[in-house]
Scaffold this active site. Structure first.
Site, mmCIF file in Angstrom:
data_model
loop_
_atom_site.group_PDB
_atom_site.id
_atom_site.type_symbol
_atom_site.label_atom_id
_atom_site.label_comp_id
_atom_site.label_asym_id
_atom_site.label_seq_id
_atom_site.Cartn_x
_atom_site.Cartn_y
_atom_site.Cartn_z
ATOM 1 C CG ASP A 247 -8.691 -4.007 -15.132
ATOM 2 O OD1 ASP A 247 -8.202 -3.844 -13.996
ATOM 3 O OD2 ASP A 247 -9.859 -4.384 -15.321
ATOM 4 N NE ARG B 239 -10.184 -14.856 -7.575
ATOM 5 C CZ ARG B 239 -10.410 -13.577 -7.877
ATOM 6 N NH1 ARG B 239 -9.842 -13.043 -8.929
ATOM 7 N NH2 ARG B 239 -11.210 -12.843 -7.120
ATOM 8 C CG PHE C 174 -13.412 -8.709 -14.082
ATOM 9 C CD1 PHE C 174 -13.297 -9.735 -13.168
ATOM 10 C CD2 PHE C 174 -14.368 -7.721 -13.859
ATOM 11 C CE1 PHE C 174 -14.123 -9.793 -12.055
ATOM 12 C CE2 PHE C 174 -15.193 -7.772 -12.739
ATOM 13 C CZ PHE C 174 -15.065 -8.805 -11.832
ATOM 14 C CE1 TYR D 241 -12.872 -4.396 -5.448
ATOM 15 C CE2 TYR D 241 -13.637 -2.142 -5.804
ATOM 16 C CZ TYR D 241 -13.522 -3.448 -6.247
ATOM 17 O OH TYR D 241 -14.031 -3.823 -7.460
ATOM 18 C CE LYS D 242 -9.905 -6.496 -7.589
ATOM 19 N NZ LYS D 242 -10.965 -7.362 -7.106
#
Length: 412
Positions: free
Chosen positions: A210, A384, A133, A235-236
């Site tokens: 990560d 995605r 990322f 937050y995912k």
């Protein structure tokens, strides 16, 4: 897939009827009719729990409104480590005293990577993959510039992710820390964390994972794997809400050895002593910097307890079935239109999202959002499909993939 196989596959209605976790969807807020057809982006931002509104209102009225500044002495000073311990036990396979919550993912990455480099005397190389990322790569570039360190880039296949074989020849007596994503943000590839961690530690380096795309969707065993460091967002799949704070895991064996670089009063040994110079707290508290975001921690606490009530193994089982169903639908109705499935077909190597590629998917995604179907797009061509196990139905997956087909067909 041929027509016979399609006929033998259960329908979305049958899958939902047989789903032991189907009832959990009622715990999540749903927009008014017509606003949303299918939400396929739980890997970017999880839905809020219905309980969150009431919990936040109660917090404002009681803990904040009534107790005011007394709340710090009564509870809030311990909130970063108390919430961290709960995240650790429920989702990370981490014993108490190794997780703290606060700051953003970027800041947490900086703290831990910089601390790792500082602690590894004589080791001046950081290993990271080129397809990681952007934040991870950018943070590492900055630290390398600060420290005069060298970045060793892993040239892995973006569709298959980083394997132990990709690290061969890169690890040496100069390797300070290796930074990899457990689930790749593009393809959803699930790395073999246990094997890679063992390989890195054998080389004398520190391993940082990560966990942003795996925490809350894939069972983790950080202590058992011997992981040194980890960072993840909330937050995912932890449904903490936009901008909810990240967490940092520091294995107990490394806490006295590593010193994080951003010294602030809340990470000091005596925060209210107003001392002349900094002396770090003992243990995981030393990785705290400033005033913790207590209000922002409240929503994710509810989601952690919901996960605890069903167990990570059940979450993972549902995740596998959802992605299998999405892959099967994509093979049936998207691949014939020239779409490529770039996520692993082996469920043991796949997280809770799949990625499909087509040159028109940037435009397709914009159309879908207008129609209340919400996947996300990652350049150059990746759409995605993120499936949050406790809030996503099989019917929603079918509606979403069918809408992708329809929008793409209109453009062909």
């Amino acid at each position: 897939m041929n027509s016979v196989q399609q006929m033998q596959r259960p329908t979305s209605a049958e899958l939902d009827a047989a789903d032991p976790l189907a009832g959990q969807r009622e715990a999540f807020y749903a927009p008014s009719d017509g606003q949303l057809t299918a939400y396929l982006d739980g890997n970017s931002l999880g839905r809020p729990l219905k309980a969150t509104s009431a919990k936040l209102a109660s917090f404002v009225e009681d803990a904040w409104g009534s107790r005011l500044i007394r709340g710090w002495d009564e509870q809030w000073m311990d909130e970063p480590t108390a919430v961290g311990d709960r995240i650790g036990v429920v989702t990370l396979g981490a014993a108490a005293g190794q997780v703290t919550v606060g700051d953003s993912t970027s800041v947490m990455l900086y703290k831990l990577i910089r601390a790792a480099v500082d602690a590894q005397a004589g080791r001046d190389e950081i290993v990271v993959d080129r397809d990681n990322f952007p934040t991870d790569r950018f943070i590492i570039e900055g630290i390398a510039a600060e420290k005069g360190a060298t970045i060793k880039w892993v040239a892995s296949n973006p569709a298959s992710g980083v394997r132990t074989t990709d690290l061969e020849g890169l690890l040496s007596e100069r390797t300070a820390v290796v930074v990899l994503s457990h689930v790749a943000y593009r393809s959803g590839f699930l790395a073999d964390a246990a094997a890679i961690t063992a390989m890195v530690k054998e080389a004398g380096a520190l391993m940082l994972w990560d966990l942003c795309h795996s925490v809350g969707s894939v069972p983790l065993e950080l202590d058992a794997w011997g992981v040194d460091l980890a960072v993840g967002c909330t937050y995912k799949y932890l449904n903490g809400g936009p901008g909810s704070p990240a967490f940092a895991y520091v294995n107990a064996s490394q806490q006295d050895r590593l010193q994080q670089p951003i010294w602030g009063w809340m990470g000091a040994d005596n925060p209210f002593g107003m001392t002349e110079s900094y002396a770090p707290a003992r243990g995981i508290r030393s990785f705290i910097t400033g005033t913790p975001p207590v209000l922002a921690m409240q929503p994710l606490k509810d989601m952690v307890e919901l996960i605890a009530s069903v167990g990570m193994e059940a979450v993972r089982e549902k995740s596998i079935k959802l992605t299998e169903y999405a892959v099967a639908l994509a093979e049936d109705i998207l691949v014939p239109l020239g779409v490529e499935i770039v996520s692993p077909r082996n469920t043991a190597e796949r997280g809770s999202h799949i990625t499909v590629d087509h040159p028109l998917f940037g435009e397709v995604t914009r159309t879908l959002w207008e129609r209340g179907v919400i996947p996300d797009f990652r350049p150059p061509h990746g759409l995605r499909i993120g499936l949050s196990p406790l809030s996503t139905s099989y019917a929603e997956v079918e509606l979403g993939v069918t809408a992708i087909r329809d929008a793409l067909t209109e453009l062909l």
